[in-house]
Structure formats: C-alpha cells, structure tokens
Design a protein around this motif. Structure first.
Motif, PDB file in Angstrom:
ATOM      1  N   GLU A   1      24.057  33.760  33.600  1.00 22.65           N
ATOM      2  CA  GLU A   1      23.247  34.034  32.417  1.00 22.65           C
ATOM      3  C   GLU A   1      22.866  35.501  32.376  1.00 22.65           C
ATOM      4  O   GLU A   1      22.493  36.096  33.390  1.00 22.65           O
ATOM      5  N   VAL A   2      22.971  36.080  31.184  1.00 21.01           N
ATOM      6  CA  VAL A   2      22.622  37.492  30.993  1.00 21.01           C
ATOM      7  C   VAL A   2      21.131  37.577  30.674  1.00 21.01           C
ATOM      8  O   VAL A   2      20.675  37.109  29.635  1.00 21.01           O
ATOM      9  N   ASN A   3      20.386  38.150  31.577  1.00 18.30           N
ATOM     10  CA  ASN A   3      18.944  38.358  31.384  1.00 18.30           C
ATOM     11  C   ASN A   3      18.687  39.856  31.374  1.00 18.30           C
ATOM     12  O   ASN A   3      18.909  40.537  32.364  1.00 18.30           O
ATOM     13  N   GLY A   4      18.232  40.348  30.250  1.00 19.51           N
ATOM     14  CA  GLY A   4      17.987  41.774  30.156  1.00 19.51           C
ATOM     15  C   GLY A   4      19.145  42.482  29.485  1.00 19.51           C
ATOM     16  O   GLY A   4      20.041  41.885  28.887  1.00 19.51           O
ATOM     17  N   ALA A   5      19.134  43.788  29.611  1.00 21.21           N
ATOM     18  CA  ALA A   5      20.110  44.612  28.904  1.00 21.21           C
ATOM     19  C   ALA A   5      21.377  44.850  29.701  1.00 21.21           C
ATOM     20  O   ALA A   5      22.340  45.392  29.163  1.00 21.21           O
ATOM     21  N   GLN A   6      21.396  44.460  30.969  1.00 23.31           N
ATOM     22  CA  GLN A   6      22.563  44.726  31.798  1.00 23.31           C
ATOM     23  C   GLN A   6      22.839  43.555  32.707  1.00 23.31           C
ATOM     24  O   GLN A   6      21.933  42.815  33.107  1.00 23.31           O
TER      25      GLN A   6
ATOM     26  N   PRO B   1      36.598  46.649  28.328  1.00 32.51           N
ATOM     27  CA  PRO B   1      36.223  47.803  29.158  1.00 32.51           C
ATOM     28  C   PRO B   1      34.891  47.553  29.857  1.00 32.51           C
ATOM     29  O   PRO B   1      33.960  46.988  29.278  1.00 32.51           O
ATOM     30  N   ALA B   2      34.818  47.972  31.084  1.00 31.27           N
ATOM     31  CA  ALA B   2      33.579  47.808  31.852  1.00 31.27           C
ATOM     32  C   ALA B   2      32.622  48.950  31.551  1.00 31.27           C
ATOM     33  O   ALA B   2      33.016  50.018  31.067  1.00 31.27           O
ATOM     34  N   ASP B   3      31.363  48.691  31.805  1.00 32.95           N
ATOM     35  CA  ASP B   3      30.305  49.706  31.719  1.00 32.95           C
ATOM     36  C   ASP B   3      30.143  50.269  30.312  1.00 32.95           C
ATOM     37  O   ASP B   3      29.768  51.432  30.131  1.00 32.95           O
ATOM     38  N   THR B   4      30.427  49.463  29.298  1.00 37.77           N
ATOM     39  CA  THR B   4      30.203  49.893  27.916  1.00 37.77           C
ATOM     40  C   THR B   4      29.263  48.902  27.244  1.00 37.77           C
ATOM     41  O   THR B   4      29.284  47.707  27.548  1.00 37.77           O
ATOM     42  N   ALA B   5      28.456  49.415  26.326  1.00 31.65           N
ATOM     43  CA  ALA B   5      27.473  48.575  25.642  1.00 31.65           C
ATOM     44  C   ALA B   5      28.177  47.678  24.623  1.00 31.65           C
ATOM     45  O   ALA B   5      29.073  48.108  23.901  1.00 31.65           O
ATOM     46  N   ILE B   6      27.752  46.420  24.575  1.00 36.72           N
ATOM     47  CA  ILE B   6      28.262  45.448  23.612  1.00 36.72           C
ATOM     48  C   ILE B   6      27.122  45.125  22.646  1.00 36.72           C
ATOM     49  O   ILE B   6      25.989  44.887  23.061  1.00 36.72           O
ATOM     50  N   ARG B   7      27.448  45.125  21.361  1.00 30.72           N
ATOM     51  CA  ARG B   7      26.447  44.860  20.336  1.00 30.72           C
ATOM     52  C   ARG B   7      26.865  43.631  19.538  1.00 30.72           C
ATOM     53  O   ARG B   7      28.030  43.516  19.136  1.00 30.72           O
ATOM     54  N   ILE B   8      25.919  42.726  19.296  1.00 29.02           N
ATOM     55  CA  ILE B   8      26.184  41.474  18.588  1.00 29.02           C
ATOM     56  C   ILE B   8      25.260  41.412  17.379  1.00 29.02           C
ATOM     57  O   ILE B   8      24.038  41.516  17.516  1.00 29.02           O
ATOM     58  N   VAL B   9      25.847  41.238  16.196  1.00 27.37           N
ATOM     59  CA  VAL B   9      25.098  41.126  14.948  1.00 27.37           C
ATOM     60  C   VAL B   9      25.379  39.750  14.355  1.00 27.37           C
ATOM     61  O   VAL B   9      26.543  39.344  14.229  1.00 27.37           O
ATOM     62  N   LEU B  10      24.320  39.028  13.987  1.00 29.72           N
ATOM     63  CA  LEU B  10      24.442  37.669  13.468  1.00 29.72           C
ATOM     64  C   LEU B  10      24.097  37.647  11.985  1.00 29.72           C
ATOM     65  O   LEU B  10      23.238  38.399  11.518  1.00 29.72           O
ATOM     66  N   GLU B  11      24.756  36.745  11.263  1.00 32.22           N
ATOM     67  CA  GLU B  11      24.430  36.487   9.862  1.00 32.22           C
ATOM     68  C   GLU B  11      24.411  34.980   9.669  1.00 32.22           C
ATOM     69  O   GLU B  11      25.414  34.307   9.929  1.00 32.22           O
TER      70      GLU B  11
END
Length: 862
Positions: free
Chosen positions: A346-351, A471-481
């Motif tokens: 589980e992803v907890n937090g920003a990283q 790619p590793a070590d890059t930010a992923i952004r998720i936008v929901l509609e």
C-alpha cells in the motif's frame, strides 16, 4: 233571474288583442334579457382581459419575469368559470324563466294605471275554472275583457322597460370590445403576448431584447459547462466560477445582477457584474459548501426558474495499492502452495520504494464511480499520459478511444497517441467503475524504453503489450473525473522510487598478523559479508607484486545458499578464514595483496550500465523466472579491505616483534611505577586516617582545621587512587592484548618455538590475565569501599588496608612478569646479536670475494 233557478256559464276566453299584447311583451322581455346578459358577459370578458393584461404588465415591469404558468392557468380557468357563470346566470336562467300572463298583466297594470285593473281581471277571468258564475257576473266580465283588449291594443309596450341597465351594459361591452380591438390593431405584439401567455400558457411569452445564460467555468482548464435542466453538480469546498453569456443577436446589458440563495441558512449573496470590452460577465463564489439557487437579472431579463447548484463530494483517490512480483533474487516474494503470488504493497504518503525490475499492478480506488481517469508522468525529457474512459462512458461513441497513451515531447516533436486494446480496457476497470488496475514493471531504463515502445507501436500500428515499463524515481499524477463530470480538486501525486541493488558490504579485519609476513605465513581474516537480498558467492582474492588481475582462492567453508549475512569462519573453533602463503612460493621482498570478495544475486543492472546478452530476464507472470547460473548474472562483485603484505625472513620478523615488545615493556614499567605511587600515597593516608580516628576518640573537642585537612587528604587520596587503578587496569589489558597479538603473529608466521610459546603463555599472558581478571577488580572494589566510608563519615581503615594488600600483591606479580619480559628480551638480544654476527660474517665474505676478484683481475693485467 230567480236565485232558485240558476244557470251555469263557461269561462271567458282572453281576447286575441289582449293575448297578442301579452305575447309581444313576453318576447320583448326575453330579447331585453338576452341583450343585457350578452352585454354583461362581453363586459366581463373585457374586464378579465384588461385585468389579466395589466397584472402581467405590472408584474413584468417589477420583476422582469413572466407570470408563473400555474397562475396564468388559474386565471384562465377562473375566467372561463366566470364567463360560464355569467352566461348561465345572466342569459340562460333568465331566458328559461316562465313568464305567465297574470305576471305580465300585473306589469302592464303597474306601468299603465289607465287599465284600471281591467287587464288583470280579464286574465284572471280567462284563467277562472269555477263554472258557478251568474249571468250578470259573466256579462260584466265579458264587457271588462272587451274594454281591456281595446285598452291594451293602444298601449306602448316600450315604456315598460328601463333602458338604463341595458344601455350601460352595452356601453361597457362596446367600450371594452373597442379597446381590445384597438389594442389588437395598434399593438399586435401585446395581443399576441397575452394570447401566448394566457391562452397558450407558453413560457417566455414576453419578447425581450436581452437574454442571459449562466454557465460554469470548470477547473482545471477553464472548461465551460452548461446547466442540465437547470441543475449543475459542483465539487464541495471548491470555488464556483460563473459566467453569464449573452446569446448571439441579443442586446448585452451594461450591468448584470447575480443573486444567490445558499442552503442551510448560509444567507444570500447579491453582486453586480460589469464586463470589460467583449469579455463575458464572471463571478466566483469561493469555497462553496452548500447548495445554491442562482438568478441573473440584466436589461429586461430575469431567469424565471432558478439555476440550482448541487454540491457533491469531489472524486478523490481513496487508496493506492501495488500488487508486486519482486525479482526472484530479492527473495521478497510470497508463496502459496509452492507458487509465487503477488505481494500487496500500500502506498502511504507521497513516496514508496520498490526494487528495480519489480512487476506490479497499480490499483487505484476512488471514493465514487468514475467516467474518466488520467495518469501522467515523466519519461526523461518527455511526458506520457494515459487516458482511461469507463467502458459505459460516451467516449467510444464520440470517436475518442476508450483507453489510450500519449507521449508529449518537449523538443518540438509531434504528440504520439497509441490506443489500448478494448479487451485490456475491460480488464482495467472494475464493475462499479470506481477502481482500475494497470500492470507496470519498474524498469531501470524506463525513461528511454517507454518512449521507444510507444513510438514503435505508433509506427507499426501494433497494440501495446503489458506490463508497461515505468521509469523509476519520477512523480506520477492521477486526475479523476466522476460520472457527474466533476474533476478531482488536485491530482493525487506519488513517486515510486526504484531501489538500486547495492553491492554486498564486505567488512573484514586481520587476526594476529601484521603487514610483514614470512613465506610460511597463514593469514587469518575475520569479518562478515552482508547484502540486502543475499550473498550467493564469496572467496579470497590475491595479487602478487604488480599483477593487475585477481587470482581466486575459495573459502574452506563457502556459502551453500544465498545468505543475507555471512560470517567468515573455517569452523566453530576458528571464527575466521585463512589464507596460506606457502603454496605461492614467494621470495623475500615480494608484495602480496589479499582481499575478500562477495557476489550477490542481482539480475538487474542500473540504466547506465549495458546489459549483457545473457542477462537474466524478469518474468511478468506469477511463476518465478528461470534459475540462471551466477556466472550469467549481471551481479555485483564487491571487495573488502585490501591488505598488502611484504615477505620477510623469520629473523627480520622476530626483530620487528622485538621492537614492539620493547615499547610494550616500557608501557608496563610505567604502569608499575604509577601503581607504586598510588600504594605509597595510600600508605601515607593510612597513617592520617589513624590520626583522625585518634582525634575523634579523644574526650576533648578535636581541632576543626586539622580534621578538615585530614578529611580532604583522605578524600583526594581515594579519588586519585581509584583513577590511577582504573587507568592502569585499561593499560594493563592493552599490554595483555599486545602480547597475545605477538604470540598469534609468531604462530601465524610459523616463527614460533615451543619454549617461546611456553614463556609467553605461562609466564606473561596467563599472569596478566589473572591480574586483569581478579587483582584489578578486587583493588577497585576496596578503593570504592574506602571512598564510600569517607562519604558516610565512618572509619576507612579497613577498606584502605584491603586495598593496600591488593596493591602489594598485584605489584609483586607485575614485577615477576616484568622480570620474565626482561628475560625474554635477553633472548631476543641474543637473537639480534646472532643476526648481527651473521650479517657481519656475510659482509666479510662479500668483501673477501670482492678482494679476491680484484686481485685476480690485477694478476691477469700484470
């Protein structure tokens, strides 16, 4: 005529002249009633028209709104009801009323007195049914009827009627009809408006110069959204930006009034909007938390029904879970019934962090059903974007791919869009459209591999294959509609860091060996080998002189499996590995470098390193990848400390050890000197302790100043003695360790003799161990009791005597050990003298050979 013989007679009939008069009167009354009734109904209709017209006009002027449809329907039905009532009451019922001859005769009698009741008498006589009438009476009645008929024929029946009511009714009706007709002629639009509003019950029947439409400026991207059937769903807690547009062809007002009524008692808002140039009217309601009804007024327009804003929870990411298959070498995978299963992370937090080459399924759970989801990230200088539309969304029917991946370059290259297979899209979404699952693999070279994969799929028109390299070590952004078209307030951001497998950590140290060794030396190396995921192979490596390549030598006890921590040991009794020098047959003066190396089981190299052709591949299935020999793996080899040794002779080694022993003996002599000083001070303070006790036992009051001097001296003695004993205990332990090292170095270099070991073990090391283990602790305890007695103001003589005896015994033992050290030094001096003699003899032989050679050359020349 005799009364005893009466005669009967029939009733007298009404003369035709009288009957005609009555019939004429009856007809004229009915005509009068009809005309008056119709006039009244028409007047009522005109009044209803003008009343409704004026109400509509006033209401619009005040509110700029049409009358509610229900109100107009009520007016219409009420008007119909009133007209029906008027027709029935003023016309139908009055026309249907029976007008009897007697009533008509009475009307005429009252209006014309000259009839002198003759007409009513004639009517009543005609209606008389009693036959018992005398002849005289009958004759009189006939004469009366004749007279009445003559008089009725001369009557002016028009005088019976009052003309004022009918004239008034006709006048009102005429005026109203004329005004309505005049309105229809002069203002056709008004008449049409009234007909559309009241008869057709149309909405928006008032023609307007101005028309205003409220729209919503949705974020992100300033997207214009229309109200659906006057309703719009808005994300709770976000700013609501409203835009008021003027349709084409309509007049734009200079100012617009916006009214908002907030639910739950939040109050009302009224603002006036102006615009600059051709820009639309805009206003923002910050942080809207409750439903709102909106009205907009400008020019001659106001919206009849409120625009309703319904506040709902915005879509948000409730949980992000990674279902992982780790590289097999890590040993992190879970197993069920012997098969590898995915591990939930589980992803907890920003990283979060995963080992490189981890195959994982990205599971995103939303708090509500979705119609669109966008995932984006960076791939080096480019940005990738995945757009996923729910299967039941309208994207497919609109020509938009249900799922696609785009690659946007920052260097000016055109955007690439690759559609995903429909079957894959069906597998991505959950049935409730609130959850997606996307397969990825955390690739060390994902920043280049993902763009190459997308470009290849676009050029060859081939479907994408999953899992996608991420790619590793890059930010992923998720936008929901969500299904209401509401976009998440802010993207959910997180980073999956790639854990680069580090080389094994090799920590070693030498045991009982120095940098100078003999040709027969055995080098003990102790330590541990550690790796995050396990050491699969380890060995000793060596190089001779200036050799560039390492030569291997295996451990006596090599690891038989992957271990996260490996301790170097040959056996339980030998906690070290040993390197034998003798098989190398080295010469004196040569250099030997020895180190310990370890190899891990890594199957993944960093992106900056080329991957060999035979590199192990990571499986994307739930089955583990094939077992690859260590020699084929792109594994890490790590070296520990590199130890450099010089090959010397036994005599030279002994000489070096002798020099070290001299320094150790000097340290030991200094320890004995310091302990003797402590013993002497303790002896002096013992006498002062007796003096203090004597002063206390005396009957007279003791000298306070003398007692203070004695107390301070005893306290200082206790502190100095404890410090000296503890300091020398540490140094004596160092002396013992130094002699143990010398002994081990002799043994490991095969330069020892039984006599030498016996002298070291029994006469130096063992006594030192006894002193360090027993004598120093006993002395420390006695001195501690000495100090405690002073603190409690009791007699310290007992602990002082015990400490003195312990020091005496310990000093005596140390002097014996020192004498043995000196005896050993004499032996080394003899060895050094022998070395000097051998060296001198060797030099003499060399000089003799040189002289002989010179003499022989001189003889030949002569």
């Amino acid at each position: 005529m005799s009364s005893s013989n009466p005669k009967t007679s029939r009733p007298q009939a009404l003369p035709p002249e009288a009957a005609a008069v009555l019939d004429q009167l009856r007809s004229r009354i009915r005509r009068y009633v009809f005309l008056e009734g119709i006039a009244l109904v028409i007047a009522l209709l005109g009044a209803l028209f003008w009343g409704s017209f004026l109400v509509d006009l006033c209401y619009f002027q005040l509110s700029r709104l049409e009358l509610p449809r229900w109100f107009r329907a009520v007016v219409l039905l009420s008007g119909i009801g009133l007209l029906t009532f008027g027709l029935v009451a003023w016309v139908a019922l009055r026309l249907l009323r029976s007008l009897r001859a007697r009533a008509l005769a009475l009307v005429l009698e009252r209006r014309f007195p000259e009839l002198d009741d003759r007409l009513i008498t004639a009517v009543e006589a005609a209606d008389e049914t009693d036959p018992a009438t005398s002849p005289i009476t009958a004759a009189m009645l006939r004469q009366t009827i004749v007279d009445a008929a003559r008089a009725a024929g001369r009557l002016d029946l028009g005088g019976v009627f009052d003309k004022k009511p009918i004239r008034r009714a006709i006048l009102m009706a005429s005026v109203l009809v004329a005004s309505i007709l005049g309105l229809a002629v002069t203002n056709t639009a008004a008449m049409e408006r009234w007909i559309a509003g009241y008869l057709s019950l149309q909405n928006g029947y008032w023609p307007r110069e101005t028309e205003l439409v409220i729209r919503v400026v949705a974020q992100p991207g300033d997207r214009i959204r229309d109200f659906t059937n006057g309703r719009y769903k808005h994300a709770k807690g976000t700013d609501l930006t409203l835009q008021v547009d003027v349709p084409h062809g309509k007049k734009a007002p200079s100012q617009v009034r916006l009214d908002a009524r907030l639910a739950n008692g939040r109050g009302n808002v009224r603002v006036y909007l102006t615009r600059v140039g051709d820009q639309p009217f805009r206003h923002t309601l910050p942080g809207l938390l409750d439903d709102a009804d909106l009205w907009v007024t400008g020019g001659d327009f106001t919206n009849a029904s409120a625009y309703h804003v319904h506040v709902v929870q915005p879509p948000d990411v409730a949980q992000i879970t990674l279902h992982c298959l780790f590289p097999e070498y890590t040993g992190l995978n879970q197993r069920s019934d012997g098969k590898v299963v995915r591990t939930q992370h589980e992803v907890n937090g920003a990283q979060t962090s995963l080992p490189l080459a981890t195959d994982f399924v990205l599971n995103v759970l939303s708090n509500k059903s979705l119609q669109h989801l966008r995932i984006e990230g960076d791939a080096g200088p480019e940005r990738w974007e995945m757009n996923l539309h729910a299967p039941d969304a309208t994207a497919g029917s609109a020509g938009i791919p249900i799922a696609s991946i785009s690659l946007k370059s920052l260097d000016g290259r055109p955007e690439i869009q690759v559609p995903c297979p429909d079957l894959m899209t069906q597998a991505i979404w959950s049935g409730a459209a609130d959850q997606i699952a996307l397969p990825f693999v955390l690739a060390p070279d994902g920043a280049t591999k993902l763009p190459e994969l997308l470009r290849s799929a676009a050029e060859t028109n081939q479907p994408l294959t999953f899992p996608l390299p991420l790619p590793a070590d890059t930010a992923i952004r998720i936008v929901l509609e969500d299904s209401d078209g509401i976009t998440s307030i802010s993207p959910a951001r997180f980073t999956i860091n790639g854990i680069v497998d580090q080389p094994p950590l090799v920590t070693t140290e030498l045991k009982g060996i120095g940098s100078s060794i003999t040709r027969k030396a055995r080098i003990p190396i102790a330590g541990t080998l550690a790796d995050d995921y396990g050491v699969v192979s380890a060995r000793l490596d060596y190089r001779i002189d200036d050799a560039q390549a390492w030569s291997p030598r295996m451990f006596q006890s090599p690891p038989d499996r992957s271990l996260r921590e490996l301790t170097l040991q040959r056996s339980e009794s030998e906690p070290f590995e040993r390197f034998d020098v003798l098989p190398l047959d080295l010469s004196i003066g040569q250099k030997l470098m020895v180190s310990v190396s370890a190899i891990d089981g890594c199957t993944v190299l960093e992106a900056s390193k080329p991957v060999p052709v035979k590199a192990a591949t990571v499986s994307t299935e739930t089955e583990p990848p094939r077992e690859v020999p260590v020699s084929e793996l792109p594994a890490h080899r790590a070296y520990g400390m590199k130890y450099v040794f010089t090959i010397v002779s036994e005599e030279e080694l002994l000489s070096m050890l002798y020099a070290r022993e001299i320094n150790i003996r000097k340290r030991f002599e200094q320890i004995i000197v310091e302990l003797k000083q402590a013993r002497q001070e303790l002896r002096v303070q013992r006498e002062r302790a007796d003096e203090a006790a004597t002063l206390k036992q005396a009957g007279t009051a003791p000298d306070a100043e003398r007692m203070m001097d004695l107390s301070q001296g005893l306290a200082a003695c206790a502190d100095r003695s404890l410090h000296a004993v503890r300091k020398n205990a540490v140094e004596t332990s160092g002396v013992e360790s130094s002699f143990v090292d010398i002994r081990e170095e002799l043994v490991n270099n095969a330069a020892d003799t039984p006599l030498m070991l016996e002298r070291l073990d029994d006469r130096i090391i063992a006594p030192l161990r006894q002193i360090n283990g027993t004598s120093f602790p006993a002395t420390d305890t006695s001195l501690g009791l000495f100090k405690l007695a002073l603190d409690k103001n009791t007699s310290p003589t007992g602990p002082m005597d015990e400490a003195g005896d312990s020091l005496d015994t310990m000093i005596q033992s140390m002097e014996l050990i020192l004498s043995e050290m000196r005896e050993l030094a004499k032996f080394h001096e003899v060895v050094e003298q022998l070395k000097a003699n051998i060296k001198a003899q060797q030099e003499l032989l060399e000089e003799t050979k040189r002289k002989r050679k010179e003499n022989a050359i001189k003889g030949l020349l002569d």
